[in-house]
Design an enzyme around this catalytic site. Structure first.
Site, PDB file in Angstrom:
ATOM      1  N   LYS A 126      -1.728  -6.413   2.349  1.00  0.00           N
ATOM      2  CA  LYS A 126      -0.624  -5.724   3.016  1.00  0.00           C
ATOM      3  C   LYS A 126       0.457  -6.743   3.360  1.00  0.00           C
ATOM      4  O   LYS A 126       0.148  -7.900   3.648  1.00  0.00           O
ATOM      5  CB  LYS A 126      -1.130  -5.068   4.309  1.00  0.00           C
ATOM      6  N   ARG A 146     -11.548   5.391   0.946  1.00  0.00           N
ATOM      7  CA  ARG A 146     -12.174   6.427   0.108  1.00  0.00           C
ATOM      8  C   ARG A 146     -13.420   5.902  -0.598  1.00  0.00           C
ATOM      9  O   ARG A 146     -14.338   6.661  -0.891  1.00  0.00           O
ATOM     10  CB  ARG A 146     -11.137   6.970  -0.885  1.00  0.00           C
TER      11      ARG A 146
HETATM   12  N1  BES Z   1      -6.068   2.107   6.513  1.00  0.00           N
HETATM   13  C1  BES Z   1      -5.032   2.406   5.595  1.00  0.00           C
HETATM   14  C2  BES Z   1      -4.231   3.638   5.974  1.00  0.00           C
HETATM   15  C3  BES Z   1      -3.441   3.587   7.247  1.00  0.00           C
HETATM   16  C4  BES Z   1      -2.074   3.355   7.202  1.00  0.00           C
HETATM   17  C5  BES Z   1      -4.029   3.840   8.457  1.00  0.00           C
HETATM   18  C6  BES Z   1      -1.344   3.338   8.354  1.00  0.00           C
HETATM   19  C7  BES Z   1      -3.288   3.817   9.632  1.00  0.00           C
HETATM   20  C8  BES Z   1      -1.947   3.582   9.562  1.00  0.00           C
HETATM   21  C9  BES Z   1      -5.624   2.649   4.207  1.00  0.00           C
HETATM   22  O1  BES Z   1      -6.766   1.936   3.903  1.00  0.00           O
HETATM   23  C10 BES Z   1      -4.594   2.247   3.214  1.00  0.00           C
HETATM   24  O2  BES Z   1      -4.283   1.094   3.143  1.00  0.00           O
HETATM   25  N2  BES Z   1      -4.091   3.208   2.458  1.00  0.00           N
HETATM   26  C11 BES Z   1      -3.110   2.954   1.465  1.00  0.00           C
HETATM   27  C12 BES Z   1      -3.490   3.730   0.234  1.00  0.00           C
HETATM   28  C13 BES Z   1      -2.642   3.404  -0.956  1.00  0.00           C
HETATM   29  C14 BES Z   1      -2.934   2.007  -1.423  1.00  0.00           C
HETATM   30  C15 BES Z   1      -2.956   4.412  -2.038  1.00  0.00           C
HETATM   31  C16 BES Z   1      -1.775   3.431   1.998  1.00  0.00           C
HETATM   32  O3  BES Z   1      -1.715   4.482   2.610  1.00  0.00           O
HETATM   33  O4  BES Z   1      -0.800   2.709   1.801  1.00  0.00           O
HETATM   34 MN    MN Z   2      -6.290   0.042   3.072  1.00  0.00          MN
END
Ligand code: BES
Ligand code: MN
Ligand code: ZN
Length: 487
Positions: free
Chosen positions: A264, A339
């Site tokens: 990230k 997931r």
């Molecule tokens: N834990 C995150 C999602 C999240 C985002 C939770 C903001 C709380 C606040 C999840 O694991 C994630 O990183 N999701 C990605 C998925 C994408 C790579 C398809 C996302 O939402 O960017």
């Molecule tokens: Mn994630």
């Protein structure tokens, strides 16, 4: 310190503040010596959320607590009014209020809502503050009301539920190094022991032997091993247990989500990725209340715990994981890790042939962007189980909005190498649910995506800044009222 609640026919003589419910319409209660005009000049009209302190020459300070229009008081509005009172009273060690007696509400449910509102705003995560000037001083709250009207029982329920919610908030507020998967599992064992649950903890070797390739795969980059915790609650009267509806809860327990190799970007909001285990925390908190609350249904829980970190051993793009149910997944983004770990949990849950499965996860930024931080999204393969969640949501005021499980979007997850990719398509929240759908077969299932409401940046209603424990009260309500949805 948790606030203690007591029941009495009138306010104790030494009490610090007394919360007096005031409607927006009609006459003022007789203990209020000011007129409506005077109150309006200080901005107090009796709206839900408003409070006004009236100093007293002697005796307790009065806190006027707005409850809105007299004939529009609901359990949800009352919970908010009680929270506002709790904030106003936070500088005093003792308080009393007749809020549990307002309106034509069921007394037991009203008392529960009032206790929840007050106890939820009295909570702070203070473990890491050497000096704490913000912690509320409130220790005892007397609920004014008639004995035998159900107020005591409702208050007790509210205390159990608020305590569990505050516990889930603490877990999500804890720094990643203070709450690893191992530590969380140890806490779960402790909590299970104290709350009459059977508990089994699975370590990395056991998870490998069980074929949980999702959880083990996500854990590959991490120095800390993964844990899966299985909790089992069976209602009293063992012989009849098998005939009781069986619900399985699966919680995402990503102790810290860095994104993995798909790191990230550095952004202030990523400090809240320590809360990526909020789903698992809500499930653990829910389970801790079931015996106390006399839950009539069988409930099983899986907490899927690991962090998601990059390293030389981390899973890479193009790697293929084999999930517990045998399906293969090609990794196209290591940040779509939730997931993968839920897939193993959902597979195990499905093998048990329960009447329903609900997973709860901080799963997608897409859901947070669609619905904001004020509500979670729900997507399921069975409208009856979704409807049960929506009903629980309206009772608990933890807001929920349904999105479709649009199977026309499923080809977006097609992979030329494996059974599917872990990401794909435009509708990120829906394709995430379509991914999960691959692991539940035709078992009635609903998925709660709490990425939005897991965290709040400001105090509002009964929420305090930080982790919200969203879903805890919702899942407790669901577990207590669960009916077989049927396939
Ligand atoms: N834990 C995150 C999602 C999240 C985002 C939770 C903001 C709380 C606040 C999840 O694991 C994630 O990183 N999701 C990605 C998925 C994408 C790579 C398809 C996302 O939402 O960017
Ligand atoms: Mn994630
Ligand atoms: Zn995540």
């Amino acid at each position: 310190m948790a606030v203690k609640f007591e029941l009495a026919a009138k306010a104790p003589s030494q009490v610090g503040v007394i919360g007096v419910p005031v409607t927006e319409d009609g006459s003022l209660p007789r203990e209020v010596t000011l007129t409506r005009k005077q109150l309006e000049t200080v901005g107090f009209t009796g709206k839900v959320g408003q409070t006004y302190m009236v100093p007293a020459a002697k005796g307790a300070i009065l806190v006027l607590v707005g409850i809105g229009a007299a004939n529009k008081v609901t359990l949800s509005s009352l919970r908010k009014s009680a929270a506002a009172f709790g904030r106003a009273a936070s500088g005093y060690s003792s308080a009393a209020t007749s809020l549990a007696q307002v309106g034509r509400l069921d007394r037991k449910l009203a008392a529960q809502a009032v206790v929840e509102g007050i106890a939820l705003v009295a909570h702070r995560y203070t473990a890491l503050k050497t000096v704490d000037k913000t912690a509320p001083k409130l220790e005892t709250v007397t609920l004014i009301g008639a004995a035998g009207a159900g107020i005591a029982a409702g208050a007790r329920r509210g205390e159990v539920i608020a305590k569990a919610t505050n516990m889930a908030r603490d877990f999500a507020n804890m720094p990643p190094a203070h709450l690893t998967a191992r530590i969380f599992a140890d806490k779960a064992v402790e909590i299970a022991g104290a709350s009459g649950l059977k508990v089994e903890v699975f370590n990395k070797d056991q998870l490998i032997a069980m074929g949980c390739g999702g959880l083990v795969g996500v854990n590959r980059g991490s120095a800390e091993p993964p844990r899966m915790v299985k909790l089992t609650y069976r209602p009293k009267g063992a012989s009849k247990t098998a005939t009781k509806p069986h619900l399985i809860l699966v919680g995402k327990g990503v102790m810290y989500d860095s994104g993995g190799i798909s790191l990230k970007p550095s952004d202030a909001s990523h400090a809240m990725m320590k809360g990526d285990m909020s789903g698992a925390a809500a499930v653990l908190a829910t389970m801790s209340t079931l015996k106390d609350l006399g839950c009539p249904n069988q409930v099983t829980a899986y907490l899927m715990c690991t962090d998601n970190l990059p390293s030389g051993s981390a899973m890479a793009m193009g790697d293929v994981l084999t999930i517990r149910n045998g399906k293969t997944v090609e990794i196209h983004n290591t940040d779509a890790e939730g997931r993968l770990i839920l897939a193993d949990g959902l597979s195990l849950a499905t093998e048990q042939k329960p009447d329903g499965i609900v997973d709860i996860a901080t799963l997608t930024g897409a859901m947070a962007r669609a619905l904001g931080d004020g509500m979670a999204g729900v997507i399921g393969n069975n409208q009856k189980i979704v409807d049960q969640l929506l009903a629980a949501s309206s009772r608990t005021d933890e807001k929920l909005w349904q999105l479709p499980l649009e199977r026309e979007y499923r080809p977006a997850l097609d992979s030329y190498i494996a059974d599917m990719k872990n990401v794909g398509g435009e509708a990120g929240a829906i394709t995430a649910a379509l991914f999960l759908d691959e692991f539940v077969g035709d078992t009635p299932w609903a998925h709660l995506d709490i990425a939005g409401p897991m965290w709040t940046n400001s105090d509002s209603h009964w929420l305090q800044k930080g982790a919200t424990a969203y879903g805890t009260r919702l899942l407790i309500d669901l577990a207590l009222t669960f009916k077989r949805p049927g396939r």
